[in-house]
Design an enzyme around this catalytic site. Structure first.
Site, PDB file in Angstrom:
ATOM      1  N   GLU A 192       0.896  -1.329   0.122  1.00 34.18           N
ATOM      2  CA  GLU A 192       0.121   0.067   0.125  1.00 34.18           C
ATOM      3  C   GLU A 192       0.971   1.357   0.151  1.00 34.18           C
ATOM      4  OE1 GLU A 192      -3.245   2.149   3.165  1.00 34.18           O
ATOM      5  OE2 GLU A 192      -1.846   0.736   3.685  1.00 34.18           O
ATOM      6  N   LYS A 248      -9.936   1.531  -2.716  1.00 38.49           N
ATOM      7  CA  LYS A 248     -10.310   1.004  -1.423  1.00 38.49           C
ATOM      8  C   LYS A 248     -11.775   1.324  -0.952  1.00 38.49           C
ATOM      9  CE  LYS A 248      -8.518   1.028   3.338  1.00 38.49           C
ATOM     10  NZ  LYS A 248      -7.803   1.560   4.513  1.00 38.49           N
ATOM     11  N   CYS A 291      -4.810  -2.136   3.154  1.00 39.66           N
ATOM     12  CA  CYS A 291      -4.507  -1.871   4.645  1.00 39.66           C
ATOM     13  C   CYS A 291      -5.320  -2.808   5.469  1.00 39.66           C
ATOM     14  CB  CYS A 291      -5.295  -0.325   5.044  1.00 39.66           C
ATOM     15  SG  CYS A 291      -5.049   0.422   6.553  1.00 39.66           S
TER      16      CYS A 291
END
Length: 401
Positions: free
Chosen positions: A148, A208, A262
């Site tokens: 990420e 995301k 994440c």
């Protein structure tokens, strides 16, 4: 379960996660999710304690010892869980798989690294060099994963895409990397994973879906200006959440990727949205540098392991810092020559730069587990049952008055 959905949800470190190093016990997660493991621990522990208490009372009062059906039921559940775990851990020689040669690159970029032109240049060069060292060798790799926010700056910057094209030119592989995207038409910013093959401009983008409060956005920023003013220095502007749950698809391969960014790999309900009846790999790109050298890294891994079991898909975890590793579809870290993660060989610390390669044998059948089809049904049924018991007790007390 409630903690996993309320206030955007943070289903972290439930009791069942404590068994992440017990492969036999956690295989039931493909039916029940982590909630089933938590239930088994609580149920068996409570019944065991109550059975001991009753036996002591019966011996003290010299009463005839009676059979304890609840104890029998608890032991039966434990035995069924163990037998099912052994069955799922037993290799299936007839299972057809697709090999995917995969490389993880971990750079361990400090979160407080000054953002200068020199540091950005160094980051680009290091990712390129570490990747090229493997992709140029005989056979190369099929998939390279960077973590990420691996690349500072906006992905649509022309200079950045030109650099990525130079890396892609090192071999015939797919590159999955984290990056930020600012969409000019809407003015919105997204935290993304981008899958590229041959040219960066043709990459598939996953935005995301589950943002981190006070990390990627300030809740109710527009509704409470004073609140936004106090917390604005933490997050100057908000990321926007994506809505797409389509897997990313590798060219010239039946394998697709389930992209989780994440701490999305701690959320079973979110991960299962990407499941399709095809060979798939779960890929998590994360940046644990925010938490420095804390227990967060190992806890994150412990939670993530259950996604592989619940969905019966192998997992690749690429962390900037943290635990970068490969996990098979039975929730076990894949060990190669005594190494199962990127770590410093002298200290054992995972806060180091390095690479890790593995050939993942991805099941061709693409099993759809009960959990993938129904999600947290077991946890919800437990909640409904508890409410019914409480309501029944309240009605009985009311009737007794």
């Amino acid at each position: 379960w409630l903690r996993g959905v309320a206030f955007s949800g943070f289903g972290w470190n439930s009791l069942g996660v404590s068994q992440y190093r017990s492969p036999v016990l956690i295989q039931i997660a493909d039916f029940t999710g982590v909630a089933g493991v938590s239930f088994l621990l609580l149920f068996a522990g409570q019944i065991g304690f109550l059975t001991v208490v009753r036996l002591i009372r019966e011996m003290r009062d010299r009463r005839l010892m009676r059979p304890h059906l609840d104890f029998t039921l608890a032991m039966a559940l434990v035995m069924i869980t163990v037998l099912y775990g052994i069955a799922r851990l037993t290799p299936r020689p007839d299972e057809k798989t697709v090999p995917v040669r995969t490389l993880i690159v971990q750079l361990a970029t400090p979160i407080d690294l000054p953002v200068t032109r020199e540091t950005l240049e160094k980051i680009y060069e290091d990712y390129h060099d570490l990747t090229s060292a493997f992709c140029g060798l005989g056979g190369g790799v099929d998939l390279v994963v960077w973590p990420e926010s691996a690349l500072p700056g906006q992905f649509y910057q022309r200079g950045l895409q030109e650099r990525i094209d130079l890396t892609l030119a090192q071999g015939n592989f797919h590159l999955l990397t984290g990056g930020d995207i600012h969409e000019m038409g809407t003015g919105e910013d997204y935290n993304c994973l981008i899958l590229m093959h041959r040219r960066a401009i043709e990459g598939q983008i996953h935005r995301k879906r589950h943002l981190v409060p006070f990390g990627e956005y300030i809740p109710l920023r527009e509704s409470f200006p004073l609140f936004a003013w106090v917390t604005g220095s933490m997050v100057p502007s908000d990321f926007s959440a994506g809505t797409n749950s389509e897997p990313l698809r590798m060219e010239d391969s039946p394998v697709s990727l389930i992209p989780l960014i994440c701490f999305e790999d701690t959320m079973g309900e979110l991960a299962r949205d990407f499941v399709r009846p095809e060979p798939q790999i779960i890929v998590n790109g994360t940046n644990g540098a925010w938490f420095w050298e804390s227990a967060n890294m190992e806890q994150h891994l412990a939670n993530a392991i259950f996604r592989a079991v619940e969905l019966r898909r192998p997992m690749v975890r690429a962390a900037n810092t943290g635990v970068s590793c490969f996990i098979d579809q039975r929730g076990r870290l894949i060990d190669q020559g005594g190494i199962d993660r990127i770590e410093d060989p002298d200290t054992g610390s995972t806060f180091t730069r390095g690479t890790l390669t593995q050939t993942l044998d991805v099941p061709l059948a693409g099993e759809i587990t009960f959990y993938a089809a129904h999600g947290e049904l077991f946890g919800k049924l437990c909640g409904v049952s508890a409410l019914l018991v409480l309501a029944g007790g309240w009605l009985r007390r009311k009737a007794a008055r």
